[in-house]
Design a protein around this motif. Structure first.
Motif: not given
Lengths: 257, 257, 257
Positions: A155-169, A203-205
């Motif tokens: 989950v931490k990595l999901v949030n990390h990636d989203v914060e950096l601009g990933a559109d989806k994980v 969850i949408k991410n």
């Protein structure tokens, strides 16, 4: 106009939700057109699995990419091809070629190689700056390696990636969906793990790789008909759409549209 | 003329026996023509599984229906679509649309809804009066619900439906064929249950849903090459025909033609 | 030119190695052309499984055979059809018809019938004298019968056939790959058995039937990217090629080209 339209309802989708990502592991160009004609409107993303796009004639890849684009499907090469490009210091050339071929997204994964968080950040920015949709992936190809990660770390990595601009994980499940990520060795969903995601991220991410029917049913019943699902085999595209809409026994009367 | 025709024998079929029902869960229109060209003569019925026929453009459904008809295959919509129409009091409109599209049979099931015996009788008559072949189904989609029925109760329902005019009665096994009807959780056939059917009803009235190879082999060896089988995946049509004729190791020398 | 060719390497193959044999169990003529266009260069042999070639119109079989030949794929009829011809004393006519249709190889098996070593020798010579590539098979269709053979006996038969002129020897695994030959009931490879083959015969003479992915991975990792593999489903041709080349997580960085 659909047949029997007086018996069904369309899905109402907010942007970025209800995504179906198909796994293309070598479908021929004419079969692809045939599939798109009958069910193209139910596919949002199409992944040329792992490095399959690199063992075909470039013209055939381009032809398939154009077919996808003509049905508003965003095609992209698998994460393993990115990993090879990254490891060989050929990321620029990879992105350039992907763009020329017409791919609209890039998957950034570390399923088979190690990439530091710092490097991951740099890559996400570079891919984004090149105009691609950025899809990152969380998980390892080797079940033993993959099992070292706790749901909380994921989950931490999901949030990390989203914060950096990933559109989806993507949550890794491979083609098989057994003994990896949120699935046990029989392919059953580990409900407690999924709940940790539900409690700690939007969850949408997420796009859940869910190649098996029982996995798709579980996630639809838990998160609703517009949960984002991936690694769907081509021959299951229609079946998944019916399950999202409550038009199959498994979800009939159990989903809101 | 078939290749190697000096090595094989045709099946001799009495009317209403030897039926192969294929499960179509979204095959594209050109792939369908291709399949029919190579193995269309081995398909008798084609079910557009559950509500899949309701998520396609009406023109594509019509085109596929016409393809089936041109190979003397009777296409029909899945039982779940009937159940939705019935529940929403739209049976008339459903039958009218099915007829206009060209469907030649209607499946009357109660896999996901409850229908009283009295209502079941009324529906069978109405569908029959509208000129359709009537295929009823015995079994529930939910394995827990399904397991509440004893084989004796199932046989009783088979006989009930036949008496009321059903042309054939399906024994539910879904697409997977596990933990449902005459199959245990591993997909193995429960031989004692099958024997209860054999002892108490005319097997010719039954179409056994048998999606898995071991199930097809069991039923062919028990009831002969012309047992009625259903939910056959498109890619298994040829394999099934070879097994019916004793042209595969599993049945070689073990069937009479 | 392949897409992303700067990220991949071709396989370098010695003659008679790196063979991929596909199992064709009824693919339609247009789907076949589509498959060949995208992945025909990765197929060397195509088996019309068991007697499937005998339940189609002769013209369609010829058309498919010509498609294979135009992509340098050698098509051949399954061993069970040979066994029926042999048992009915119609071997001459069988070989004549196979030749006329364009088949380039003949599989000599005893999966469902008994053939003495002396007879086996005669048949191998006759098929060879008729100009066909000779592929023999070691193993029985019935798992119970098959389990009576020790690995040492199997190796002995492999060496026997090669000595008599067989071009390749198949190790039987059927379409399923479970509980037969070198695979246990779950489809896992019995490593000790494989080692007995490795120690006592030239592995280049063998084509391992390996329908499942884990089996393909095991054999590639043990014998290298150019191990001969058979009974590959059409939809797995591309996936197998990527695994042979280290372009999928399972073999990435673990094979030499």
């Amino acid at each position: 106009m659909n047949a029997f339209d007086f018996l069904t309802q369309d899905r109402v989708r907010e942007p970025g939700t209800g995504i179906t990502m198909m796994l293309d592991k070598g479908i021929g160009p004419r079969m692809l057109m045939d599939l798109l004609e009958i069910s193209g409107e139910y596919i949002d993303l199409a992944k040329f699995g792992w490095c399959t796009s690199a063992v075909y004639d470039r013209e055939i890849v381009k032809r398939k990419v154009e077919s996808y684009l003509s049905y508003d499907v965003v095609p992209y090469p698998g994460g393993t091809l990115f990993e090879i490009a990254y490891t060989h210091n050929k990321l620029d050339r990879f992105l350039n070629e992907a763009d020329k071929i017409g791919f609209g997204a890039i998957e950034i994964s570390d399923g088979s190689v190690d990439i530091s968080l710092e490097e991951r950040e740099k890559v996400i920015r570079e891919v984004k700056d090149n105009g691609f949709m950025v899809i990152t992936e969380v998980g390892k190809k080797d079940p033993k390696e993959d099992s070292k990660f706790t749901p909380t770390e994921r989950v931490k990595l999901v949030n990390h990636d989203v914060e950096l601009g990933a559109d989806k994980v993507l949550i890794e499940a491979r083609e098989g969906g057994k003994g990896i990520g949120i699935y046990d060795n029989n392919g059953n969903v580990k409900g407690d793990d999924v709940q940790i995601f539900a409690d700690n991220t939007d969850i949408k991410n997420i796009i859940w790789e869910a190649p098996q029917k029982n996995q798709q049913v579980y996630l639809i019943l838990k998160f609703g008909s517009n949960v984002n699902l991936g690694n769907i085999p081509p021959e299951e595209i229609t079946a998944l759409e019916t399950m999202r809409r409550g038009l199959r026994g498994d979800t009939l009367g159990k989903v809101d549209l």
